[in-house]
Design an enzyme around this catalytic site. Structure first.
Site, short mmCIF file in Angstrom:
data_model
loop_
_atom_site.label_atom_id
_atom_site.label_comp_id
_atom_site.label_asym_id
_atom_site.label_seq_id
_atom_site.Cartn_x
_atom_site.Cartn_y
_atom_site.Cartn_z
N HIS A 113 70.96 -24.44 -39.46
CA HIS A 113 70.18 -23.52 -38.63
C HIS A 113 70.72 -23.55 -37.21
O HIS A 113 70.95 -24.61 -36.64
CB HIS A 113 68.71 -23.95 -38.63
N ASP A 127 70.30 -21.68 -33.26
CA ASP A 127 69.47 -20.86 -32.37
C ASP A 127 70.33 -20.21 -31.30
O ASP A 127 71.16 -20.87 -30.67
CB ASP A 127 68.40 -21.71 -31.68
N SER A 152 68.85 -28.39 -37.90
CA SER A 152 68.98 -27.54 -36.72
C SER A 152 70.07 -28.08 -35.80
O SER A 152 69.99 -29.21 -35.32
CB SER A 152 67.66 -27.48 -35.96
N HIS A 195 68.70 -17.82 -35.69
CA HIS A 195 67.41 -17.39 -35.13
C HIS A 195 67.68 -16.84 -33.74
O HIS A 195 68.11 -17.57 -32.85
CB HIS A 195 66.47 -18.60 -35.09
N ASP A 237 59.97 -23.90 -39.30
CA ASP A 237 60.79 -24.36 -38.17
C ASP A 237 59.93 -25.03 -37.11
O ASP A 237 59.10 -24.40 -36.48
CB ASP A 237 61.50 -23.15 -37.55
N GLY A 238 60.15 -26.35 -36.95
CA GLY A 238 59.52 -27.06 -35.85
C GLY A 238 58.69 -28.26 -36.23
O GLY A 238 57.72 -28.14 -36.97
N GLY A 239 59.11 -29.44 -35.77
CA GLY A 239 58.30 -30.64 -35.95
C GLY A 239 58.21 -31.15 -37.36
O GLY A 239 57.28 -31.89 -37.71
#
Length: 220
Positions: free
Chosen positions: A31, A33, A6, A65, A174-176
């Protein structure tokens, strides 16, 4: 398995250098955002950044995203910037099916984003139109937030729906993401892991080595 670092977690003051190291580490699927400060209380990359990255690194894949209140306004702009995959939150769109079709018509691969408060089954009618489904494993709009344990069952649900509907969308988490939950996501059927501070950025080794180490952790 696709690994998608990301760019929100890269050093913004040296973004080009970090992307160069990610490519060296054989993680060219990136990725990005786009936030408007309204849909989520934050701002991130802009379209000029995406366009310049694509011009500088023509072999990268940009997976975007949209965290915005008016995703329809971004389709042509994202296509012009060189975005490859474009995903949005269905609840932000005036007509999600029409938007998915418009994204594909603009030459990009369309997708939806499922936030933690929703279940995959709610979007059954949209899934056949998707090339990507991003499953948020944290509350969107921030970093270093805890990974939601219910993500694993949602991955399995998306795998079942994909088989049932005869579709071929990628399931992206997506995330953590870290060593442990990343391996579990892969075992549940995830195709893409979006990576941040727990995986390849701000590690005790350079980014290319961190990329190779994380791949070994997940695939060994």
């Amino acid at each position: 398995m696709i690994y998608a670092p990301s760019l929100a977690c890269a050093r913004q003051i040296n973004l080009e250098g970090d992307v160069r190291q990610l490519v060296e580490g054989e993680m060219p699927f990136l990725h990005i955002d786009f936030m408007d400060g309204h849909n989520v209380p934050n701002l991130c990359a802009n379209l000029d950044t995406a366009r310049e990255l694509k011009e500088t690194f023509p072999t990268i894949t940009l997976d975007a995203h949209l965290m915005v209140t008016n995703p329809e306004d971004y389709v042509e702009k994202c296509a012009a910037a060189g975005i490859d995959y474009l995903s949005f939150v269905p609840g932000t769109a005036q007509d999600p099916k029409a938007l998915l079709t418009a994204i594909r018509s603009a030459g990009m691969k369309p997708g939806i984003v499922i936030n933690p408060e929703h279940e995959p089954e709610e979007f059954r009618d949209l899934l056949p139109l998707c090339d990507m489904v991003i499953l948020m494993s944290i509350v969107p709009g921030g970093v270093r937030r805890p990974f939601a344990e219910e993500t694993y069952e949602k991955i399995r649900a998306l795998v079942r729906l994909r088989e049932e509907l005869g579709t071929s969308y990628l399931i992206s988490i997506d995330g953590g993401i870290n060593r442990d939950n990343g391996a579990r996501c892969r075992a549940c059927g995830a195709d893409v892991l979006i990576l941040g501070f727990y995986a390849v950025f701000q590690q005790d080794i350079p980014i290319p080595a961190a990329c190779r180490r994380f791949r070994t952790w997940i695939e060994s």
